[in-house]
Write a protein that holds these residues in place. Structure first.
Motif, mmCIF file in Angstrom:
data_model
loop_
_atom_site.group_PDB
_atom_site.id
_atom_site.type_symbol
_atom_site.label_atom_id
_atom_site.label_comp_id
_atom_site.label_asym_id
_atom_site.label_seq_id
_atom_site.Cartn_x
_atom_site.Cartn_y
_atom_site.Cartn_z
ATOM 1 N N ARG A 131 0.842 -1.206 0.000
ATOM 2 C CA ARG A 131 0.000 0.000 0.000
ATOM 3 C C ARG A 131 0.877 1.256 0.000
ATOM 4 N NH1 ARG A 131 -3.857 -0.857 3.907
ATOM 5 N NH2 ARG A 131 -3.185 -2.993 4.214
ATOM 6 N N ILE A 132 0.319 2.349 -0.518
ATOM 7 C CA ILE A 132 1.108 3.570 -0.726
ATOM 8 C C ILE A 132 1.649 4.130 0.591
ATOM 9 C CG2 ILE A 132 -0.821 5.232 -0.695
ATOM 10 C CD1 ILE A 132 0.634 6.527 -3.197
ATOM 11 N N GLU A 133 0.936 3.945 1.696
ATOM 12 C CA GLU A 133 1.405 4.479 2.987
ATOM 13 C C GLU A 133 2.706 3.821 3.429
ATOM 14 O OE1 GLU A 133 -1.666 3.390 2.365
ATOM 15 O OE2 GLU A 133 -2.874 5.216 2.511
ATOM 16 N N GLU A 134 3.018 2.646 2.906
ATOM 17 C CA GLU A 134 4.275 1.951 3.240
ATOM 18 C C GLU A 134 5.411 2.373 2.299
ATOM 19 O OE1 GLU A 134 4.356 0.284 5.882
ATOM 20 O OE2 GLU A 134 2.331 -0.461 6.231
ATOM 21 N N ASN A 135 5.109 3.250 1.350
ATOM 22 C CA ASN A 135 6.079 3.663 0.334
ATOM 23 C C ASN A 135 6.111 5.195 0.335
ATOM 24 O OD1 ASN A 135 6.913 1.090 -1.436
ATOM 25 N ND2 ASN A 135 4.838 0.834 -0.668
ATOM 26 N N GLY B 284 13.898 6.943 2.208
ATOM 27 C CA GLY B 284 12.557 6.654 2.730
ATOM 28 C C GLY B 284 12.217 5.186 2.553
ATOM 29 N N LYS B 285 11.283 4.746 3.362
ATOM 30 C CA LYS B 285 10.881 3.338 3.338
ATOM 31 C C LYS B 285 10.139 2.978 2.044
ATOM 32 C CE LYS B 285 7.796 0.094 5.655
ATOM 33 N NZ LYS B 285 6.699 -0.094 6.605
ATOM 34 N N ILE B 286 10.462 1.801 1.508
ATOM 35 C CA ILE B 286 9.639 1.193 0.460
ATOM 36 C C ILE B 286 9.323 -0.230 0.892
ATOM 37 C CG2 ILE B 286 10.250 2.540 -1.587
ATOM 38 C CD1 ILE B 286 12.447 0.588 -2.233
#
Ligand SMILES: C[S@@+](CC[C@H](N)C(=O)[O-])C[C@H]1O[C@@H](n2cnc3c(N)ncnc32)[C@H](O)[C@@H]1O
Length: 270
Positions: free
Chosen positions: A147-151, A259-261
Protein backbone atom coordinates in the motif's frame (compact mmCIF):
# COMPACT_ATOMS: atom_id res chain seq x y z
CA UNK A 1 -7.64 1.93 -14.25
CA UNK A 2 -7.21 4.97 -16.49
CA UNK A 3 -6.07 4.27 -20.06
CA UNK A 4 -3.00 6.49 -19.55
CA UNK A 5 -1.80 4.27 -16.66
CA UNK A 6 -0.22 1.75 -19.03
CA UNK A 7 1.39 4.26 -21.42
CA UNK A 8 5.16 4.26 -20.87
CA UNK A 9 6.31 6.22 -23.91
CA UNK A 10 7.73 9.60 -25.00
CA UNK A 11 10.31 10.76 -22.46
CA UNK A 12 9.03 8.36 -19.76
CA UNK A 13 11.38 5.42 -20.57
CA UNK A 14 14.51 7.58 -20.11
CA UNK A 15 13.33 9.27 -16.89
CA UNK A 16 12.00 5.94 -15.66
CA UNK A 17 15.26 4.11 -16.22
CA UNK A 18 17.66 6.79 -15.05
CA UNK A 19 15.68 8.05 -12.03
CA UNK A 20 12.93 5.61 -11.00
CA UNK A 21 14.94 2.41 -11.40
CA UNK A 22 17.79 3.37 -9.03
CA UNK A 23 15.26 4.87 -6.63
CA UNK A 24 12.96 1.87 -6.07
CA UNK A 25 13.40 -0.96 -8.61
CA UNK A 26 17.08 -1.90 -8.50
CA UNK A 27 17.14 -3.53 -5.07
CA UNK A 28 14.10 -5.68 -5.82
CA UNK A 29 15.50 -6.64 -9.23
CA UNK A 30 18.62 -8.12 -7.66
CA UNK A 31 16.45 -10.21 -5.36
CA UNK A 32 14.19 -11.30 -8.23
CA UNK A 33 17.19 -12.35 -10.32
CA UNK A 34 18.37 -14.56 -7.45
CA UNK A 35 14.93 -16.08 -6.98
CA UNK A 36 14.56 -16.86 -10.68
CA UNK A 37 18.09 -18.24 -11.05
CA UNK A 38 18.00 -20.49 -7.98
CA UNK A 39 16.32 -23.34 -9.92
CA UNK A 40 18.86 -23.03 -12.80
CA UNK A 41 16.16 -22.53 -15.45
CA UNK A 42 17.04 -23.08 -19.09
CA UNK A 43 14.04 -21.12 -20.38
CA UNK A 44 12.72 -17.91 -18.80
CA UNK A 45 9.95 -15.58 -19.89
CA UNK A 46 9.75 -12.10 -18.44
CA UNK A 47 6.46 -10.18 -18.61
CA UNK A 48 6.25 -6.37 -18.40
CA UNK A 49 10.03 -6.06 -18.37
CA UNK A 50 10.04 -2.28 -18.67
CA UNK A 51 13.47 -0.70 -19.15
CA UNK A 52 15.21 -3.99 -18.38
CA UNK A 53 16.43 -3.74 -14.79
CA UNK A 54 15.66 -7.42 -14.10
CA UNK A 55 17.17 -8.50 -17.42
CA UNK A 56 20.44 -6.78 -16.52
CA UNK A 57 20.53 -8.54 -13.16
CA UNK A 58 19.32 -11.94 -14.35
CA UNK A 59 21.11 -12.54 -17.66
CA UNK A 60 24.56 -12.97 -16.02
CA UNK A 61 23.07 -15.64 -13.73
CA UNK A 62 21.61 -17.81 -16.52
CA UNK A 63 23.53 -20.64 -18.18
CA UNK A 64 25.21 -20.16 -21.56
CA UNK A 65 22.58 -22.35 -23.21
CA UNK A 66 19.58 -20.63 -21.65
CA UNK A 67 16.74 -18.98 -23.55
CA UNK A 68 15.48 -15.70 -22.06
CA UNK A 69 12.46 -14.03 -23.67
CA UNK A 70 11.95 -10.45 -22.47
CA UNK A 71 8.55 -8.89 -23.21
CA UNK A 72 6.67 -5.67 -22.53
CA UNK A 73 3.51 -4.04 -23.85
CA UNK A 74 5.28 -0.79 -24.69
CA UNK A 75 7.86 -1.01 -27.49
CA UNK A 76 9.68 2.20 -26.34
CA UNK A 77 10.43 0.58 -22.96
CA UNK A 78 11.68 -2.58 -24.61
CA UNK A 79 13.89 -0.63 -27.04
CA UNK A 80 15.38 1.25 -24.13
CA UNK A 81 15.98 -2.04 -22.31
CA UNK A 82 17.63 -3.67 -25.33
CA UNK A 83 19.87 -0.64 -25.88
CA UNK A 84 21.22 -0.95 -22.33
CA UNK A 85 21.74 -4.71 -22.34
CA UNK A 86 24.53 -5.25 -24.84
CA UNK A 87 24.69 -8.16 -27.26
CA UNK A 88 23.45 -11.44 -25.81
CA UNK A 89 22.33 -14.21 -28.19
CA UNK A 90 20.32 -15.88 -25.40
CA UNK A 91 17.91 -12.94 -25.14
CA UNK A 92 14.90 -12.45 -27.40
CA UNK A 93 13.17 -9.03 -27.09
CA UNK A 94 9.49 -9.20 -27.96
CA UNK A 95 6.71 -6.61 -27.73
CA UNK A 96 3.76 -8.50 -26.25
CA UNK A 97 0.72 -8.05 -24.03
CA UNK A 98 1.10 -10.27 -20.95
CA UNK A 99 -2.59 -11.14 -21.21
CA UNK A 100 -2.14 -12.79 -24.60
CA UNK A 101 1.36 -14.09 -25.18
CA UNK A 102 2.47 -15.57 -28.50
CA UNK A 103 4.18 -18.68 -27.11
CA UNK A 104 3.34 -22.38 -26.92
CA UNK A 105 2.04 -24.07 -23.79
CA UNK A 106 4.63 -25.31 -21.28
CA UNK A 107 7.49 -23.51 -23.05
CA UNK A 108 9.21 -22.05 -19.96
CA UNK A 109 10.76 -23.16 -16.65
CA UNK A 110 10.16 -19.78 -15.03
CA UNK A 111 7.86 -16.86 -15.83
CA UNK A 112 8.80 -13.67 -13.99
CA UNK A 113 7.31 -10.21 -13.70
CA UNK A 114 8.58 -7.40 -11.50
CA UNK A 115 5.97 -4.77 -10.53
CA UNK A 116 3.94 -5.39 -13.68
CA UNK A 117 0.76 -7.30 -12.76
CA UNK A 118 -0.83 -4.19 -11.20
CA UNK A 119 -1.04 -2.80 -14.74
CA UNK A 120 -2.87 -5.81 -16.19
CA UNK A 121 -6.45 -4.94 -17.14
CA UNK A 122 -7.42 -8.53 -16.31
CA UNK A 123 -5.10 -10.08 -13.71
CA UNK A 124 -6.72 -13.50 -13.91
CA UNK A 125 -5.93 -13.59 -17.65
CA UNK A 126 -2.30 -12.68 -16.92
CA UNK A 127 -1.97 -15.37 -14.25
CA UNK A 128 -3.65 -17.94 -16.50
CA UNK A 129 -1.15 -17.06 -19.26
CA UNK A 130 1.75 -17.52 -16.84
CA UNK A 131 0.44 -20.92 -15.81
CA UNK A 132 -0.23 -22.01 -19.40
CA UNK A 133 3.33 -21.13 -20.37
CA UNK A 134 4.99 -22.99 -17.48
CA UNK A 135 6.12 -26.57 -17.82
CA UNK A 136 5.12 -28.97 -15.00
CA UNK A 137 7.07 -27.95 -11.90
CA UNK A 138 7.76 -24.47 -13.25
CA UNK A 139 7.52 -21.30 -11.15
CA UNK A 140 5.85 -17.93 -11.57
CA UNK A 141 7.94 -15.33 -9.70
CA UNK A 142 6.55 -11.80 -9.43
CA UNK A 143 6.30 -8.76 -7.19
CA UNK A 144 3.79 -6.05 -6.33
CA UNK A 145 4.13 -2.90 -4.25
CA UNK A 146 2.54 -2.75 -0.84
CA UNK A 147 0.00 0.00 0.00
CA UNK A 148 1.11 3.57 -0.73
CA UNK A 149 1.41 4.48 2.99
CA UNK A 150 4.27 1.95 3.24
CA UNK A 151 6.08 3.66 0.33
CA UNK A 152 6.79 7.13 1.61
CA UNK A 153 8.01 9.07 -1.45
CA UNK A 154 5.06 7.85 -3.53
CA UNK A 155 2.74 8.97 -0.75
CA UNK A 156 4.45 12.38 -0.36
CA UNK A 157 4.33 12.97 -4.13
CA UNK A 158 0.66 11.98 -4.44
CA UNK A 159 -0.36 14.31 -1.62
CA UNK A 160 1.75 17.18 -2.98
CA UNK A 161 0.53 16.89 -6.58
CA UNK A 162 -3.06 16.83 -5.29
CA UNK A 163 -2.57 20.44 -4.10
CA UNK A 164 -2.07 21.52 -7.73
CA UNK A 165 -5.35 19.92 -8.84
CA UNK A 166 -7.46 19.96 -5.65
CA UNK A 167 -10.74 19.29 -7.49
CA UNK A 168 -9.41 16.38 -9.54
CA UNK A 169 -6.24 15.01 -7.90
CA UNK A 170 -4.11 12.66 -10.03
CA UNK A 171 -4.29 9.30 -8.26
CA UNK A 172 -2.15 7.13 -10.58
CA UNK A 173 0.34 6.05 -7.91
CA UNK A 174 -2.28 5.05 -5.36
CA UNK A 175 -4.64 3.56 -7.92
CA UNK A 176 -2.29 1.41 -9.99
CA UNK A 177 1.27 0.68 -8.75
CA UNK A 178 0.06 0.77 -5.13
CA UNK A 179 -3.46 -0.48 -5.77
CA UNK A 180 -2.94 -4.25 -5.61
CA UNK A 181 -1.44 -5.23 -2.27
CA UNK A 182 -4.11 -7.40 -0.65
CA UNK A 183 -2.38 -10.74 -0.03
CA UNK A 184 -5.65 -12.65 0.30
CA UNK A 185 -6.84 -11.32 -3.04
CA UNK A 186 -3.52 -12.20 -4.69
CA UNK A 187 -3.75 -15.76 -3.33
CA UNK A 188 -7.35 -16.08 -4.44
CA UNK A 189 -6.66 -14.87 -7.99
CA UNK A 190 -3.62 -17.14 -8.34
CA UNK A 191 -5.62 -20.12 -7.06
CA UNK A 192 -8.38 -19.42 -9.57
CA UNK A 193 -5.74 -19.45 -12.31
CA UNK A 194 -4.65 -22.93 -11.16
CA UNK A 195 -1.65 -22.27 -8.91
CA UNK A 196 -1.68 -24.50 -5.80
CA UNK A 197 1.62 -23.69 -4.09
CA UNK A 198 1.84 -19.95 -3.31
CA UNK A 199 4.49 -18.29 -1.14
CA UNK A 200 4.33 -14.57 -0.38
CA UNK A 201 7.12 -12.65 1.34
CA UNK A 202 6.85 -8.99 2.35
CA UNK A 203 10.15 -7.19 1.82
CA UNK A 204 10.99 -3.77 3.23
CA UNK A 205 13.83 -1.75 1.72
CA UNK A 206 15.11 1.81 1.64
CA UNK A 207 14.72 4.15 -1.29
CA UNK A 208 17.52 6.68 -1.73
CA UNK A 209 17.98 9.69 -4.00
CA UNK A 210 20.71 12.35 -4.23
CA UNK A 211 18.07 15.02 -3.50
CA UNK A 212 14.35 15.58 -3.03
CA UNK A 213 14.24 16.97 -6.58
CA UNK A 214 15.64 13.73 -8.06
CA UNK A 215 12.87 11.76 -6.36
CA UNK A 216 10.19 14.27 -7.38
CA UNK A 217 11.26 14.29 -11.04
CA UNK A 218 11.37 10.48 -11.02
CA UNK A 219 7.74 10.13 -9.90
CA UNK A 220 6.25 13.17 -11.69
CA UNK A 221 8.07 12.79 -15.01
CA UNK A 222 9.25 9.17 -15.20
CA UNK A 223 5.93 7.39 -14.62
CA UNK A 224 2.41 7.63 -16.11
CA UNK A 225 1.69 10.19 -13.36
CA UNK A 226 3.17 12.54 -15.96
CA UNK A 227 0.40 11.56 -18.44
CA UNK A 228 -2.21 12.28 -15.79
CA UNK A 229 -0.76 15.71 -14.93
CA UNK A 230 -0.37 16.68 -18.59
CA UNK A 231 -3.94 15.57 -19.37
CA UNK A 232 -5.19 18.06 -16.76
CA UNK A 233 -2.84 20.92 -17.70
CA UNK A 234 0.58 20.35 -19.28
CA UNK A 235 1.80 23.77 -18.16
CA UNK A 236 1.51 22.60 -14.53
CA UNK A 237 4.05 19.75 -14.80
CA UNK A 238 6.82 21.96 -13.44
CA UNK A 239 4.68 23.29 -10.58
CA UNK A 240 3.61 19.74 -9.68
CA UNK A 241 7.26 18.65 -9.65
CA UNK A 242 8.20 21.68 -7.52
CA UNK A 243 5.45 20.92 -4.98
CA UNK A 244 6.55 17.29 -4.80
CA UNK A 245 10.15 18.40 -4.29
CA UNK A 246 9.15 20.74 -1.47
CA UNK A 247 7.02 18.06 0.21
CA UNK A 248 9.84 15.50 0.17
CA UNK A 249 12.45 18.06 1.28
CA UNK A 250 10.29 19.30 4.14
CA UNK A 251 10.00 15.78 5.58
CA UNK A 252 13.32 14.24 4.58
CA UNK A 253 15.78 17.13 4.27
CA UNK A 254 17.54 19.18 1.61
CA UNK A 255 20.48 16.86 0.90
CA UNK A 256 20.37 13.17 -0.02
CA UNK A 257 16.99 11.68 0.94
CA UNK A 258 15.95 8.21 2.06
CA UNK A 259 12.56 6.65 2.73
CA UNK A 260 10.88 3.34 3.34
CA UNK A 261 9.64 1.19 0.46
CA UNK A 262 7.82 -2.13 0.81
CA UNK A 263 6.68 -4.85 -1.58
CA UNK A 264 5.30 -8.38 -1.69
CA UNK A 265 7.35 -11.00 -3.56
CA UNK A 266 5.37 -14.02 -4.73
CA UNK A 267 6.47 -17.44 -5.94
CA UNK A 268 3.63 -19.55 -7.33
CA UNK A 269 3.81 -23.10 -8.63
CA UNK A 270 1.72 -26.24 -8.86
C1 LIG B 1 6.29 -0.19 -13.26
S1 LIG B 1 6.82 -0.78 -14.81
C2 LIG B 1 7.80 -2.18 -14.31
C3 LIG B 1 8.85 -2.47 -15.33
C4 LIG B 1 9.95 -3.44 -14.90
N1 LIG B 1 9.43 -4.77 -14.67
C5 LIG B 1 10.74 -2.93 -13.73
O1 LIG B 1 10.81 -3.61 -12.69
O2 LIG B 1 11.32 -1.83 -13.84
C6 LIG B 1 5.37 -1.56 -15.47
C7 LIG B 1 5.57 -2.07 -16.88
O3 LIG B 1 4.40 -2.82 -17.24
C8 LIG B 1 4.24 -2.71 -18.64
N2 LIG B 1 2.88 -3.16 -18.95
C9 LIG B 1 1.72 -2.56 -18.63
N3 LIG B 1 0.69 -3.32 -19.04
C10 LIG B 1 1.21 -4.42 -19.62
C11 LIG B 1 0.66 -5.57 -20.26
N4 LIG B 1 -0.66 -5.74 -20.35
N5 LIG B 1 1.50 -6.49 -20.76
C12 LIG B 1 2.85 -6.32 -20.68
N6 LIG B 1 3.43 -5.25 -20.11
C13 LIG B 1 2.61 -4.32 -19.58
C14 LIG B 1 4.56 -1.25 -18.90
O4 LIG B 1 4.87 -1.01 -20.24
C15 LIG B 1 5.74 -1.03 -17.97
O5 LIG B 1 6.96 -1.24 -18.63
Amino acid sequence: MAESDTVFAGSIPRFYDTLMVPLIFQAYASNMAELVAESSPVSVLEMAAGSGVVARALAPKLSVGARYVVTDLNQPMLEYAASRQGADARIEWRQADALDLPFEDAAFDVVCCQFGVMFFLNRFAGYAEARRLLRAGGRFVFSVWDRIEENVFADDVTNAVATVFPHDPPRFLARTPHGYYDIDLIREELSRAGFADIKITTREDVSRAPSARHAAIAYCQGTPLRNEIEARDATQLQLATDRATAAIASRRGEGPVAGKIQAHVIVAAG
